[in-house]
Design an enzyme around this catalytic site. Structure first.
Site, PDB file in Angstrom:
ATOM      1  N   ASP A 170      37.613  42.005  41.094  1.00 37.81           N
ATOM      2  CA  ASP A 170      38.127  40.630  41.121  1.00 37.81           C
ATOM      3  C   ASP A 170      38.813  40.278  39.802  1.00 37.81           C
ATOM      4  OD1 ASP A 170      37.389  40.077  43.686  1.00 37.81           O
ATOM      5  OD2 ASP A 170      35.519  39.081  43.156  1.00 37.81           O
ATOM      6  N   ASP A 216      32.567  40.930  38.267  1.00 40.93           N
ATOM      7  CA  ASP A 216      33.131  41.797  39.309  1.00 40.93           C
ATOM      8  C   ASP A 216      34.442  42.405  38.803  1.00 40.93           C
ATOM      9  OD1 ASP A 216      34.863  42.534  41.595  1.00 40.93           O
ATOM     10  OD2 ASP A 216      33.084  41.961  42.733  1.00 40.93           O
ATOM     11  N   THR A 267      23.153  43.377  51.143  1.00 36.21           N
ATOM     12  CA  THR A 267      22.303  44.576  51.052  1.00 36.21           C
ATOM     13  C   THR A 267      22.587  45.393  49.787  1.00 36.21           C
ATOM     14  OG1 THR A 267      23.901  45.980  52.192  1.00 36.21           O
ATOM     15  CG2 THR A 267      22.348  44.754  53.572  1.00 36.21           C
ATOM     16  N   ARG A 301      30.886  47.084  48.270  1.00 34.04           N
ATOM     17  CA  ARG A 301      29.445  46.909  48.292  1.00 34.04           C
ATOM     18  C   ARG A 301      29.119  45.666  49.095  1.00 34.04           C
ATOM     19  NH1 ARG A 301      25.820  46.449  42.938  1.00 34.04           N
ATOM     20  NH2 ARG A 301      26.619  44.326  43.041  1.00 34.04           N
TER      21      ARG A 301
HETATM   22  O1  LIG Z   1      26.826  51.074  41.871  1.00 37.33           O
HETATM   23  P1  LIG Z   1      27.003  50.084  42.991  1.00 37.33           P
HETATM   24  O2  LIG Z   1      25.811  49.194  43.147  1.00 37.33           O
HETATM   25  O3  LIG Z   1      27.408  50.732  44.286  1.00 37.33           O
HETATM   26  O4  LIG Z   1      28.165  49.071  42.543  1.00 37.33           O
HETATM   27  C1  LIG Z   1      29.344  49.520  41.984  1.00 37.33           C
HETATM   28  C2  LIG Z   1      30.497  49.273  42.911  1.00 37.33           C
HETATM   29  O5  LIG Z   1      30.766  47.867  43.009  1.00 37.33           O
HETATM   30  C3  LIG Z   1      32.116  47.606  42.661  1.00 37.33           C
HETATM   31  O6  LIG Z   1      32.965  47.649  43.756  1.00 37.33           O
HETATM   32  P2  LIG Z   1      33.043  46.420  44.797  1.00 37.33           P
HETATM   33  O7  LIG Z   1      32.053  46.588  45.890  1.00 37.33           O
HETATM   34  O8  LIG Z   1      32.975  45.140  44.039  1.00 37.33           O
HETATM   35  O9  LIG Z   1      34.470  46.621  45.446  1.00 37.33           O
HETATM   36  P3  LIG Z   1      35.911  46.313  44.827  1.00 37.33           P
HETATM   37  O10 LIG Z   1      36.214  47.434  43.886  1.00 37.33           O
HETATM   38  O11 LIG Z   1      36.803  46.294  46.016  1.00 37.33           O
HETATM   39  O12 LIG Z   1      35.845  44.989  44.129  1.00 37.33           O
HETATM   40  C4  LIG Z   1      32.421  48.722  41.686  1.00 37.33           C
HETATM   41  O13 LIG Z   1      33.793  48.893  41.471  1.00 37.33           O
HETATM   42  C5  LIG Z   1      31.733  49.893  42.301  1.00 37.33           C
HETATM   43  O14 LIG Z   1      32.512  50.555  43.297  1.00 37.33           O
HETATM   44  O1  LIG Z   2      28.252  44.284  37.761  1.00 38.41           O
HETATM   45  C1  LIG Z   2      28.878  44.753  38.728  1.00 38.41           C
HETATM   46  C2  LIG Z   2      28.228  45.439  39.784  1.00 38.41           C
HETATM   47  C3  LIG Z   2      28.969  45.919  40.802  1.00 38.41           C
HETATM   48  N1  LIG Z   2      30.305  45.736  40.808  1.00 38.41           N
HETATM   49  C4  LIG Z   2      30.944  45.088  39.804  1.00 38.41           C
HETATM   50  O2  LIG Z   2      32.185  44.949  39.823  1.00 38.41           O
HETATM   51  N2  LIG Z   2      30.203  44.603  38.795  1.00 38.41           N
HETATM   52 MG   LIG Z   3      34.416  44.158  43.382  1.00 34.72          MG
END
Ligand SMILES: O=P(O)(O)OC[C@H]1O[C@H](OP(=O)(O)OP(=O)(O)O)[C@H](O)[C@@H]1O
Ligand SMILES: O=c1cc[nH]c(=O)[nH]1
Ligand SMILES: [Mg+2]
Length: 212
Positions: free
Chosen positions: A205, A202, A110, A106
């Site tokens: 993370d 997150d 944005t 994400r």
């Molecule tokens: O519903 P949304 O607003 O799209 O957010 C959710 C997304 O955000 C997080 O991923 P992230 O972008 O943190 O990637 P990562 O898994 O690599 O940490 C999570 O694991 C989802 O994929």
């Molecule tokens: O709360 C949140 C939203 C998006 N992605 C995450 O990992 N946590």
């Molecule tokens: Mg993430």
């Protein structure tokens, strides 16, 4: 599982206890992973609870009797990275499941999903596709992922999310009424940064021990 846009919310004392461990910001990576694995097992159990069965005959040491095999091809699709935290628990139940990967992060400004990788097994149209991601926030990532899977031929998709925001749930359930959603918690809201409140921060993370 009947087609419905009403999410299945898993209520179980072990889930409530483990969600608390996951939410607590001081939880160490090792404990976070253990709690995630346990809760993923419970989510997987519910997501698979109505799998079709095929009858077979088996011989016990005593007599011949009727047994069962699972009569359903299964494809697990984690949304990278955080979705990987839910995969092993499902594989424990269905060791012959195939795994397709969808790389998506994400954008921090944005909040829109950015695709960076995909690798799917063949015959998605014949499989029960379990899309897995611990966090459903705005729903942008899940929306793109389901759209991609449907365009790749998937007809029978279920979405497993550990913690869901009302915004994401509404988006996915309205746009994809035929995609059942299995979740352990529906939290209060999103904050200004589109993070789930109270959430757990997150997920990727915290599971992998990195920092955004
Ligand atoms: O519903 P949304 O607003 O799209 O957010 C959710 C997304 O955000 C997080 O991923 P992230 O972008 O943190 O990637 P990562 O898994 O690599 O940490 C999570 O694991 C989802 O994929
Ligand atoms: O709360 C949140 C939203 C998006 N992605 C995450 O990992 N946590
Ligand atoms: Mg993430």
């Amino acid at each position: 599982m009947t087609n419905s846009n009403k999410p299945t919310i898993i209520q179980h004392p072990i889930v409530a206890r483990d969600l608390t461990i996951l939410r607590e910001s001081t939880t160490k990576t090792a404990d976070f992973r253990v709690a995630m694995a346990r809760i993923a097992t419970i989510l997987a159990y519910y997501a698979l609870k109505d799998l079709p069965l095929r009858e077979i005959e088996v011989d016990t040491p005593i007599t011949r009797t009727t047994g069962y095999q699972i009569d359903q091809k299964i494809v697990i699709v984690p949304i990278l990275r955080a979705g990987l935290s839910l995969v092993d628990a499902i594989i424990d139940f269905v060791p012959d499941a195939k795994v397709g990967h969808l790389g998506m992060y994400r954008d921090e400004t944005t909040h829109q999903p950015v695709d960076y990788y995909s690798n799917m097994p063949e015959d998605l149209d014949k499989a029960l596709v379990l899309l897995v991601d611990p966090m459903l926030a705005t729903g942008g990532s899940a929306d793109d992922a389901i759209d991609f899977l449907q365009n790749s031929g998937a007809e029978n998709i279920r979405f497993i999310s550990l913690i869901s925001a009302p915004e994401g749930l509404e988006r996915i359930s309205n746009k994809y009424p035929d995609v059942p959603i299995i979740t352990a918690a529906v939290d209060e809201k999103l904050n200004d940064n589109a993070f789930i409140v109270p959430g757990l921060g997150d997920a990727g993370d915290r599971y992998f021990g990195t920092h955004s």
